[in-house]
Write an enzyme that holds these catalytic residues in place. Structure first.
Site, PDB file in Angstrom:
ATOM      1  N   GLU A   1     -23.656 -14.514 -17.798  1.00 30.29           N
ATOM      2  CA  GLU A   1     -24.250 -15.763 -17.314  1.00 30.29           C
ATOM      3  C   GLU A   1     -25.719 -15.560 -16.976  1.00 30.29           C
ATOM      4  O   GLU A   1     -26.101 -14.543 -16.361  1.00 30.29           O
ATOM      5  CB  GLU A   1     -23.496 -16.218 -16.067  1.00 30.29           C
ATOM      6  CG  GLU A   1     -23.807 -17.629 -15.625  1.00 30.29           C
ATOM      7  CD  GLU A   1     -23.081 -18.669 -16.464  1.00 30.29           C
ATOM      8  OE1 GLU A   1     -23.466 -19.840 -16.402  1.00 30.29           O
ATOM      9  OE2 GLU A   1     -22.137 -18.294 -17.175  1.00 30.29           O
ATOM     10  N   ASP A   2     -26.549 -16.513 -17.382  1.00 32.44           N
ATOM     11  CA  ASP A   2     -27.939 -16.598 -16.937  1.00 32.44           C
ATOM     12  C   ASP A   2     -28.709 -15.303 -17.174  1.00 32.44           C
ATOM     13  O   ASP A   2     -29.372 -14.761 -16.275  1.00 32.44           O
ATOM     14  CB  ASP A   2     -28.000 -16.995 -15.459  1.00 32.44           C
ATOM     15  CG  ASP A   2     -27.527 -18.426 -15.228  1.00 32.44           C
ATOM     16  OD1 ASP A   2     -27.311 -19.138 -16.222  1.00 32.44           O
ATOM     17  OD2 ASP A   2     -27.356 -18.817 -14.064  1.00 32.44           O
TER      18      ASP A   2
ATOM     19  N   ASP B   1     -23.869 -19.347 -21.717  1.00 32.01           N
ATOM     20  CA  ASP B   1     -25.094 -20.087 -22.024  1.00 32.01           C
ATOM     21  C   ASP B   1     -25.264 -20.283 -23.531  1.00 32.01           C
ATOM     22  O   ASP B   1     -25.858 -21.271 -23.970  1.00 32.01           O
ATOM     23  CB  ASP B   1     -26.318 -19.346 -21.466  1.00 32.01           C
ATOM     24  CG  ASP B   1     -26.269 -19.241 -19.956  1.00 32.01           C
ATOM     25  OD1 ASP B   1     -25.773 -20.179 -19.327  1.00 32.01           O
ATOM     26  OD2 ASP B   1     -26.698 -18.213 -19.415  1.00 32.01           O
TER      27      ASP B   1
ATOM     28  N   ASN C   1     -20.528 -27.656 -19.753  1.00 29.87           N
ATOM     29  CA  ASN C   1     -19.831 -26.435 -20.168  1.00 29.87           C
ATOM     30  C   ASN C   1     -18.490 -26.232 -19.476  1.00 29.87           C
ATOM     31  O   ASN C   1     -17.680 -25.414 -19.925  1.00 29.87           O
ATOM     32  CB  ASN C   1     -20.715 -25.212 -19.933  1.00 29.87           C
ATOM     33  CG  ASN C   1     -21.791 -25.066 -20.983  1.00 29.87           C
ATOM     34  OD1 ASN C   1     -22.102 -26.025 -21.689  1.00 29.87           O
ATOM     35  ND2 ASN C   1     -22.364 -23.888 -21.091  1.00 29.87           N
TER      36      ASN C   1
ATOM     37  N   LYS D   1     -19.961 -20.757 -10.286  1.00 25.68           N
ATOM     38  CA  LYS D   1     -19.239 -20.614 -11.555  1.00 25.68           C
ATOM     39  C   LYS D   1     -17.807 -20.137 -11.281  1.00 25.68           C
ATOM     40  O   LYS D   1     -16.848 -20.604 -11.919  1.00 25.68           O
ATOM     41  CB  LYS D   1     -19.974 -19.604 -12.441  1.00 25.68           C
ATOM     42  CG  LYS D   1     -19.516 -19.555 -13.895  1.00 25.68           C
ATOM     43  CD  LYS D   1     -19.891 -20.825 -14.625  1.00 25.68           C
ATOM     44  CE  LYS D   1     -19.557 -20.783 -16.097  1.00 25.68           C
ATOM     45  NZ  LYS D   1     -20.504 -20.018 -16.900  1.00 25.68           N
TER      46      LYS D   1
ATOM     47  N   TYR E   1       0.854  -1.188   0.000  1.00 29.36           N
ATOM     48  CA  TYR E   1       0.000   0.000   0.000  1.00 29.36           C
ATOM     49  C   TYR E   1       0.891   1.240   0.000  1.00 29.36           C
ATOM     50  O   TYR E   1       1.824   1.323  -0.796  1.00 29.36           O
ATOM     51  CB  TYR E   1      -0.963  -0.058   1.188  1.00 29.36           C
ATOM     52  CG  TYR E   1      -2.129   0.888   1.027  1.00 29.36           C
ATOM     53  CD1 TYR E   1      -2.916   0.872  -0.132  1.00 29.36           C
ATOM     54  CD2 TYR E   1      -2.445   1.795   2.015  1.00 29.36           C
ATOM     55  CE1 TYR E   1      -3.972   1.738  -0.290  1.00 29.36           C
ATOM     56  CE2 TYR E   1      -3.522   2.671   1.872  1.00 29.36           C
ATOM     57  CZ  TYR E   1      -4.270   2.642   0.715  1.00 29.36           C
ATOM     58  OH  TYR E   1      -5.318   3.511   0.558  1.00 29.36           O
TER      59      TYR E   1
ATOM     60  N   ASN F   1     -32.077 -29.837 -18.879  1.00 24.56           N
ATOM     61  CA  ASN F   1     -31.642 -30.151 -17.517  1.00 24.56           C
ATOM     62  C   ASN F   1     -32.752 -29.815 -16.525  1.00 24.56           C
ATOM     63  O   ASN F   1     -33.451 -28.813 -16.695  1.00 24.56           O
ATOM     64  CB  ASN F   1     -30.375 -29.350 -17.166  1.00 24.56           C
ATOM     65  CG  ASN F   1     -29.116 -30.135 -17.472  1.00 24.56           C
ATOM     66  OD1 ASN F   1     -29.059 -31.335 -17.226  1.00 24.56           O
ATOM     67  ND2 ASN F   1     -28.123 -29.462 -18.005  1.00 24.56           N
TER      68      ASN F   1
ATOM     69  N   ALA G   1     -35.537 -22.917 -29.090  1.00 22.91           N
ATOM     70  CA  ALA G   1     -35.031 -21.816 -29.911  1.00 22.91           C
ATOM     71  C   ALA G   1     -34.601 -20.650 -29.038  1.00 22.91           C
ATOM     72  O   ALA G   1     -34.726 -19.491 -29.424  1.00 22.91           O
ATOM     73  CB  ALA G   1     -36.097 -21.376 -30.916  1.00 22.91           C
ATOM     74  N   GLY G   2     -34.090 -20.976 -27.868  1.00 20.43           N
ATOM     75  CA  GLY G   2     -33.557 -19.940 -26.993  1.00 20.43           C
ATOM     76  C   GLY G   2     -32.126 -19.604 -27.348  1.00 20.43           C
ATOM     77  O   GLY G   2     -31.604 -20.000 -28.404  1.00 20.43           O
ATOM     78  N   ALA G   3     -31.443 -18.914 -26.430  1.00 25.56           N
ATOM     79  CA  ALA G   3     -30.081 -18.444 -26.692  1.00 25.56           C
ATOM     80  C   ALA G   3     -29.136 -19.598 -26.986  1.00 25.56           C
ATOM     81  O   ALA G   3     -28.346 -19.559 -27.932  1.00 25.56           O
ATOM     82  CB  ALA G   3     -29.574 -17.638 -25.496  1.00 25.56           C
TER      83      ALA G   3
END
Length: 757
Positions: free
Chosen positions: A134-135, A160, A317, A92, A37, A285, A193-195
């Site tokens: 994420e999410d 994702d 993943n 994560k 410091y 899932n 048909a999501g992400a």
């Protein structure tokens, strides 16, 4: 099954949550504080102010990733908000650290407006080396990532979307090979048909799948050009309206089904309408669109992957994001290019085709793993993923122009292999290279052993040694067939000591042991045992060394080489030394095997042998004579013995860096050492620990192995007059290979010494 109570207790017990911040520099003295410091910290601040790129050199930024979410699409829980999503983000962060040694700050942002969210994240760029989104719910996640990638000069990666795409892409590359299909001809049906689904489709197209052969189905049916309710992303992938409306309609004649939707979407009857050798990725899932058992029951010829760990071919993943960021951070990438993602998928696919290490096999129940219907995606706990994927990503970053710095990829891979539990790699790799220069003939007793044969397969593939397998040929051949090993066709020899009776060996054994109670008849029977046969091969020059163990108890394992080889001229006793592999260092412990209560002269001899062996590994030994006393703090005959041994060693080897007697804490903590014992000759943490008794040495190495998580390589036999390794029964394949390389190296050295003589 995970119980609610267990999960809650796991998160709240002790320190709350799953993360803590730990300093990486010493903070012990006033000088440390002044450097960390004020006033010392001003110096790196000024350097960065003059050149912002220096932040990569003087701060944690180069190994720091932000895991960022607004909690709008958390796992299978939906829009539960940023606070409720925090346990997932902490989890994560743990995965980043566990698998790639990347530090993470998790940031939960209470904002759903796309532009405001983007402004908040973009303003954080000076803090981080990369951003893991994420999410975040679709379609906002697409827009957020797109805008951030344009504004920021560090990697921005929505896991994702792209994480799932990369892992499924790797699985697809191998599945089409197993199914004898071509990517460009593949007819793909996607439920969802999501992400994640849209990102997978786009990635598959980058790999070579034709856009015209892809059909998406969402909760309202087939996505076709006649629908008016489509988002921009769905419209880009809509097919012409040909009258098909349901999932069952488009499944007929399809080559592949991929589900990123909900459980139960796919039925066995639908699966039966697909073409020959169908590929099924059911990734919902926690329960897939069709369960693995139901899919195999309906179509035994199907290649099936799910998101579950209790069935083969898990799409996880964690095979992607830690290693993608590792490679991106290390080359200081300004983004994650398409080339980097493709490189990651191809590296994972190629890794699956490689022989699987024994440690991975044991972690997954001991069943042999070889690319096929039950294994076309690597296992999450395969440590090789780090040095397969990260270098491939870094190389692609350099070639696609997004890397700030460049380096030699081969050297980078070597560096990664030496990280973590592979700290012994840099040492053993040097030995392996030397062994490969001049492979020697090595005898392996009790060769009908699956672990040993897998090790020998690697030994012949790597050109480390010329193996001679001792045992019944029929048993060895049957095991090789069962394990799909081709080591016999690659040059490994087989000898059956029971059938190939060597009278010269029996006569020589009788001469060596006739005054030790061995009769001629006993000698003839002993050489039929593969341990004695191997030792006699080495004694007579028919082999250059031997690697034994894995079957008998340890005293019986070491008895034949001890009886036949004897000790080297400068060795008073045989010594068992372990290389203890910790996260970022290696220590050597001895004697851990043979000498129960050595006197001072014997202890001194053990110390000298260990120091020489450590020097032989290319490491300068710093030796600590371990005791419960520190430099005479306790008066006892045991302490006096160690002090006497130290005097003997110093007279024999005055240049050796050695100290004692001392407690392990003092030997291993340089700060404490220097603060209280400034007279000590040790210049740093001891790397060679000599214990005053077998009980102490054996207990120390086993305790460190079990409680400290260290890998124990060995025992490394010292003092024998011929090259030999005698391994414990539970030793993994990797250590058999390592110790074989070590025996070859000792055989090379013995040969050179013989020529000089």
């Amino acid at each position: 099954m995970t119980r609610k109570e267990d999960a809650l207790e796991y998160h709240r017990s002790g320190r709350k949550g799953k993360l803590e911040v730990v300093p990486t520099k010493p903070l012990v003295t006033q000088l440390d504080l002044a450097l960390a410091y004020t006033p010392g910290v001003a110096e790196p601040c000024l350097e960065i102010a003059a050149n912002e790129e220096m932040s990569w050199e003087y701060t944690a930024r180069s190994n720091l990733v932000a895991v960022i979410s607004n909690g709008t699409a958390v796992l299978g829980l939906g829009n539960i908000g940023p606070s409720a999503g925090k346990p997932v983000m902490e989890g994560k962060a743990c995965l980043f650290k566990k698998f790639a040694d990347i530090d993470v700050f998790d940031l939960e942002i209470a904002e759903t407006d796309v532009d405001k969210f983007v402004d908040i994240v973009a303003a954080l760029e000076p803090t981080f080396g990369g951003i893991n989104l994420e999410d975040i719910s679709a379609p906002a996640c697409f827009e957020i990532e797109e805008k951030l990638r344009k504004r920021m000069r560090i990697p921005v990666f929505h896991d994702d979307q792209h994480g799932t795409a990369i892992i499924t892409g790797a699985g697809l590359l191998n599945a089409v090979v197993l199914a004898h299909k071509k990517l460009e001809d593949l007819k793909l049906v996607v439920s969802g048909a999501g992400a994640g689904a849209i990102a997978c489709v786009e990635f598959f197209i980058s790999l070579g799948v034709s856009r015209d052969h892809v059909v998406l189905v969402d909760s309202k049916g087939v996505i076709h050009s006649g629908r008016t309710d489509l988002t921009r992303q769905k419209r880009l992938l809509a097919i012409k309206d040909d009258g098909r409306r349901t999932l069952a309609d488009v499944m007929v004649g399809a080559d592949m089904f991929m589900g990123l939707s909900v459980a139960g979407t796919m039925t066995g009857e639908m699966l039966k309408t697909m073409c020959e050798r169908p590929i099924v990725f059911a990734l919902a899932n926690p329960d897939p669109e069709i369960s693995y058992p139901d899919a195999i029951a309906a179509r035994p010829d199907a290649l099936v992957a799910t998101g579950r760990s209790d069935y083969p071919n898990q799409v996880n993943n964690v095979l992607g994001f830690p290693y993608i960021f590792r490679g991106a951070l290390d080359c200081r990438a300004t983004g994650v290019s398409e080339a980097m993602k493709l490189a990651a998928a191809r590296a994972l696919a190629e890794l699956t085709r490689e022989p699987v290490p024994d440690t991975v096999i044991m972690a997954y129940g001991g069943k042999a793993l070889k690319m096929g219907p039950d294994y076309f995606i690597p296992k999450p706990f395969d440590p090789r993923v780090l040095w397969w994927v990260a270098p491939a990503v870094a190389k692609a970053a350099m070639e696609s122009g997004v890397a700030r710095i460049t380096f030699d990829i081969a050297e980078y891979r070597e560096k990664l292999m030496s990280k973590g539990s592979n700290a012994a790699y840099s040492i053993m790799r040097t030995i392996t290279r030397e062994a490969q220069r001049d492979p020697k003939r090595i005898a392996f007793p009790h060769a009908a052993n699956p672990r040993l044969l897998r090790a020998v397969q690697q030994i012949v593939e790597d050109g480390i040694a010329k193996p001679v397998l001792l045992g019944r040929p029929a048993e060895i051949e049957a095991l090789c067939d069962e394990l799909s090993l081709d080591l016999l066709s690659r040059g490994a020899e087989m000898i059956d000591p029971r059938a190939d009776i060597n009278q010269k060996y029996a006569e020589r054994l009788y001469v060596l042991r006739q005054r030790k109670g061995i009769t001629q008849f006993a000698a003839q029977n002993l050489v039929k045992q593969s341990d004695y046969f191997a030792a006699m091969m080495v004694d007579r020059g028919d082999a250059d060394g031997m690697v034994t163990g894995l079957r008998l108890n340890y005293p019986e394992t070491v008895r034949p080489p001890l009886e036949i080889f004897g000790l080297m001229p400068n060795a008073k006793v045989a010594v068992g030394m372990y290389m203890m592999v910790l996260k970022n260092s290696v220590r050597f412990f001895g004697d851990t095997v043979f000498n129960i209560d050595p006197d001072a002269e014997t202890l001194a001899n053990i110390t000298l042998q260990m120091a020489d062996a450590v020097q032989g590994f290319g490491i300068t030994p710093r030796v600590a004579m371990i005791s419960y006393s520190n430099f005479g703090s306790v008066k006892h005959p045991e302490v006096a013995k160690i002090q006497h041994a130290l005097e003997i060693v110093r007279r024999a080897r005055p240049e050796l860096e050695i100290e004692g007697e001392m407690q392990p804490e003092v030997a291993l903590e340089p700060e404490k050492h220097q603060r209280f014992y400034g007279f000590s000759r040790l210049t740093g943490s001891a790397n060679t620990l000599v214990f005053g008794s077998l009980a102490a040495g054996n207990a120390a190495y086993q305790t460190l192995k079990v409680l400290g998580g260290a890998a124990a390589v060995g025992p490394i036999l010292l003092g024998l007059s011929r090259p030999c390794a005698a391994l414990q029964n539970e030793v993994p394949v990797e250590d058999i290979v390592r110790m074989t390389a070590y025996v070859v190296l000792k055989a090379q050295q013995a040969r050179r010494e013989a020529l000089r003589a």
